[in-house]
Design an enzyme around this catalytic site. Sequence first.
Site, PDB file in Angstrom:
ATOM      1  N   CYS A   1     -14.920  -3.112   0.066  1.00 31.66           N
ATOM      2  CA  CYS A   1     -13.543  -3.504   0.365  1.00 31.66           C
ATOM      3  C   CYS A   1     -13.175  -4.712  -0.500  1.00 31.66           C
ATOM      4  O   CYS A   1     -14.048  -5.376  -1.058  1.00 31.66           O
ATOM      5  CB  CYS A   1     -13.398  -3.839   1.839  1.00 31.66           C
ATOM      6  SG  CYS A   1     -14.224  -5.381   2.311  1.00 31.66           S
TER       7      CYS A   1
ATOM      8  N   LYS B   1      -5.436   7.763  12.352  1.00 33.08           N
ATOM      9  CA  LYS B   1      -5.822   8.278  11.037  1.00 33.08           C
ATOM     10  C   LYS B   1      -6.174   9.759  11.109  1.00 33.08           C
ATOM     11  O   LYS B   1      -6.908  10.178  12.016  1.00 33.08           O
ATOM     12  CB  LYS B   1      -7.012   7.484  10.486  1.00 33.08           C
ATOM     13  CG  LYS B   1      -6.693   6.003  10.286  1.00 33.08           C
ATOM     14  CD  LYS B   1      -7.879   5.232   9.750  1.00 33.08           C
ATOM     15  CE  LYS B   1      -7.515   3.789   9.459  1.00 33.08           C
ATOM     16  NZ  LYS B   1      -8.655   3.014   8.906  1.00 33.08           N
TER      17      LYS B   1
ATOM     18  N   CYS C   1     -13.528  -1.189   6.516  1.00 30.29           N
ATOM     19  CA  CYS C   1     -12.580  -0.493   5.644  1.00 30.29           C
ATOM     20  C   CYS C   1     -13.257   0.368   4.581  1.00 30.29           C
ATOM     21  O   CYS C   1     -12.695   1.375   4.157  1.00 30.29           O
ATOM     22  CB  CYS C   1     -11.644  -1.501   4.975  1.00 30.29           C
ATOM     23  SG  CYS C   1     -10.521  -2.319   6.133  1.00 30.29           S
TER      24      CYS C   1
ATOM     25  N   ARG D   1       0.850  -1.189   0.000  1.00 33.75           N
ATOM     26  CA  ARG D   1       0.000   0.000   0.000  1.00 33.75           C
ATOM     27  C   ARG D   1       0.888   1.243   0.000  1.00 33.75           C
ATOM     28  O   ARG D   1       1.869   1.307   0.745  1.00 33.75           O
ATOM     29  CB  ARG D   1      -0.890  -0.011   1.238  1.00 33.75           C
ATOM     30  CG  ARG D   1      -1.859   1.136   1.353  1.00 33.75           C
ATOM     31  CD  ARG D   1      -2.644   1.035   2.651  1.00 33.75           C
ATOM     32  NE  ARG D   1      -3.522  -0.127   2.676  1.00 33.75           N
ATOM     33  CZ  ARG D   1      -3.947  -0.710   3.791  1.00 33.75           C
ATOM     34  NH1 ARG D   1      -3.553  -0.265   4.971  1.00 33.75           N
ATOM     35  NH2 ARG D   1      -4.759  -1.749   3.734  1.00 33.75           N
TER      36      ARG D   1
ATOM     37  N   ARG E   1      -1.479   6.713   9.688  1.00 28.73           N
ATOM     38  CA  ARG E   1      -1.678   6.194   8.334  1.00 28.73           C
ATOM     39  C   ARG E   1      -1.690   7.352   7.331  1.00 28.73           C
ATOM     40  O   ARG E   1      -1.396   8.488   7.672  1.00 28.73           O
ATOM     41  CB  ARG E   1      -2.974   5.393   8.275  1.00 28.73           C
ATOM     42  CG  ARG E   1      -3.037   4.194   9.245  1.00 28.73           C
ATOM     43  CD  ARG E   1      -2.144   3.056   8.812  1.00 28.73           C
ATOM     44  NE  ARG E   1      -2.273   1.867   9.672  1.00 28.73           N
ATOM     45  CZ  ARG E   1      -3.153   0.879   9.508  1.00 28.73           C
ATOM     46  NH1 ARG E   1      -4.029   0.933   8.507  1.00 28.73           N
ATOM     47  NH2 ARG E   1      -3.170  -0.154  10.321  1.00 28.73           N
TER      48      ARG E   1
ATOM     49  N   CYS F   1      -8.107 -10.956   1.463  1.00 32.91           N
ATOM     50  CA  CYS F   1      -8.085 -10.486   2.843  1.00 32.91           C
ATOM     51  C   CYS F   1      -8.302 -11.648   3.811  1.00 32.91           C
ATOM     52  O   CYS F   1      -9.302 -12.374   3.715  1.00 32.91           O
ATOM     53  CB  CYS F   1      -9.150  -9.419   3.067  1.00 32.91           C
ATOM     54  SG  CYS F   1      -9.189  -8.813   4.772  1.00 32.91           S
TER      55      CYS F   1
ATOM     56  N   CYS G   1     -16.171  -7.941   6.425  1.00 32.05           N
ATOM     57  CA  CYS G   1     -16.029  -8.180   7.865  1.00 32.05           C
ATOM     58  C   CYS G   1     -16.364  -6.892   8.598  1.00 32.05           C
ATOM     59  O   CYS G   1     -16.560  -5.843   7.965  1.00 32.05           O
ATOM     60  CB  CYS G   1     -14.603  -8.654   8.195  1.00 32.05           C
ATOM     61  SG  CYS G   1     -13.381  -7.332   8.358  1.00 32.05           S
TER      62      CYS G   1
ATOM     63  N   LYS H   1      -3.639   1.777  15.041  1.00 29.28           N
ATOM     64  CA  LYS H   1      -3.549   2.695  13.907  1.00 29.28           C
ATOM     65  C   LYS H   1      -4.150   4.045  14.261  1.00 29.28           C
ATOM     66  O   LYS H   1      -5.037   4.149  15.120  1.00 29.28           O
ATOM     67  CB  LYS H   1      -4.247   2.098  12.695  1.00 29.28           C
ATOM     68  CG  LYS H   1      -5.709   1.731  12.903  1.00 29.28           C
ATOM     69  CD  LYS H   1      -6.221   0.952  11.715  1.00 29.28           C
ATOM     70  CE  LYS H   1      -7.627   0.403  11.980  1.00 29.28           C
ATOM     71  NZ  LYS H   1      -8.089  -0.446  10.871  1.00 29.28           N
TER      72      LYS H   1
END
Length: 634
Positions: A451, A230, A500, A75, A144, A457, A496, A228
């Site tokens: 996603c 953001k 995302c 990424r 991120r 994934c 899930c 994470k």
Amino acid sequence: MVVSQNPSVQKTSKLEGIKERSNCLREPVASELLEDTTHFSGDAVQILKFHGSYQQDNRDNRVKGQEKDYQFMLRTRSPGGFIPPQLYLTLDQLSDEYGNHTMRVTTRQGFQLHGILKKNLKATIAAIVRNMGSTLGACGDLNRNVMAPPAPFKTRPDYQCAWEYADKIADLLTPQTGAYYEIWLDGEKAISAEEAPEVKAARQRNGNGTIFADKEEPIYGEHYMPRKFKCSVTVPGDNSVDLYTQDVSLVVMMNQQGELEGFNVLAGGGLGRTHNKEETFARMADPIGYVDKDDIFDLIKAIVATQRDYGDRVNRRHARMKYLINDWGVDKFRAKVEDYFGKPIAPYKPLPAFKYKDYLGWNEQGDGKLFLGISIENGRVKDEGNFQLKTALREIVKQFDLPMRLTPNHNAILYEIEKNQQQSIEQILNQHGVQITPEGIEPLVRYSMACPALPTCGLAITESERAIPGITERIRALLDKLGLKDDHFVIRMTGCPNGCARPYMAELGFVGSAPGKYQMWLGGSPDQTRLARAYIEKLPIEELESFLEPMFMQFKQQREPGESFGDFCDRVGFDAIREYSANYEFPKPTKKTRHRISLNDDLYSRLKDAAASQGKPISHLAADAIEAFLNQSS
């Protein structure tokens, strides 16, 4: 093991030990990269994320008793979605040489490459870095990719400031470890833009305990963040960045002369959750206050330090900053940030309502040049049949040397286009089957996101990217059937509950809850300014039409003028929707009248034999014979 300045923290999760032993993200990645294996160990996989890569396997290819089909996703770190032409062409080439021949625009304005083998990982990352790109910090427990509105309005100082500060905050919070260049470029420091002096100074300025003066990572320390983190920067009224879903969102505040004065600050947003764990939840960011432009870097450091030192390092499900703010309350959180900041934070300033914008189609930059927003379904840049988006973009970028901005809705904007280039660019796109007129894009597709989910994934419970095209078709057919032909709304789907594609802000959100089943969320706003709520836990996807038809019909009958589906669901409430659905009577299917005729036994026997010899049903053969006779008679 001392993890934070919070003396109450006595034990930590396993990952905290992995980070501490990594020698600032070096090991065991550096050692295992030299091994002739197809994959990394569990500890190395966790550190690899900080370098911008996830170890995955193709779940379609799993065979019991055989090694998994290991591959890696990479990424990019692309603040504000900026992709220079040199980097784009490099990514395009790498996707063919080492990847699965596609690229994917992420919902955080980066690119993902899929299908890279371990033996090619170093060459791929090195090529990205040498061509004006980076993957450092695109994943892992740290800041991120910093988001910003993608629109290149050259005569709008507020938009230019959003880009500028997205870059500067990304630089401020970039890991300082030498591990990245040591591992992937053998210690060679890539040529990059010179860091702004004020950013460099801010990173070293201690304030009230915001940095570790004696560590390789002055802001993060050896344990980095609990989870994470953001950030986004936007302008008043522009919600192309989903600002309420970020740990920190900044809104640039200009004076009447078009000069930057400071920033409104929001904090505590985040969408990841876990099914059947009520202590995990999606949350919108809260207004925190306002700071002058000269103080913004110290304020960001103060927020980072608060989460770094007081975020939960024991339970990773409870480690995002949204839980710290939820547990403490905004006032206590603000007070602790002010301790690190060294002074009070001013009150939040009034703002206009935020609206979602996607900037598709042709637009004026304001300086005589144009930009073109291209809708990319599910963000997947590929060639498939008559749809040759990957080839078209390669030709355009190569021929015209155009920069690109990726959007938070996984689309792309080409800009710096001279007006005499417009016709040639349109011709290339038309020749390769790419629709560029916003009105020509199915609205349900235009405002949807999904996603990747299966097969790459490892967290996916069910399908998402591969399922949503068929689902939007079914929803459109149902809307047409019910007389709602002109209606559309924001649909988002994830395989899930991690969220995302941000389904919890959608008008209609699908969240994978079991194979072939989805938790359904309703009531988000078209502008992504209100959280949706879970309506049903496990809807089998084959029951989609029977689930949606009653609420669509109620929407048709009871909506207010101009009201969207999400606003309607929020206004009338779930109890009213459930009651209407329970009492809804589905129209009975119209039966076709079938007429009967009688035949004598001999004629019926001959007809039966003829039908068998021709492999046709008797009724079909009889109808054909009668039709032929009537045509001959007439």
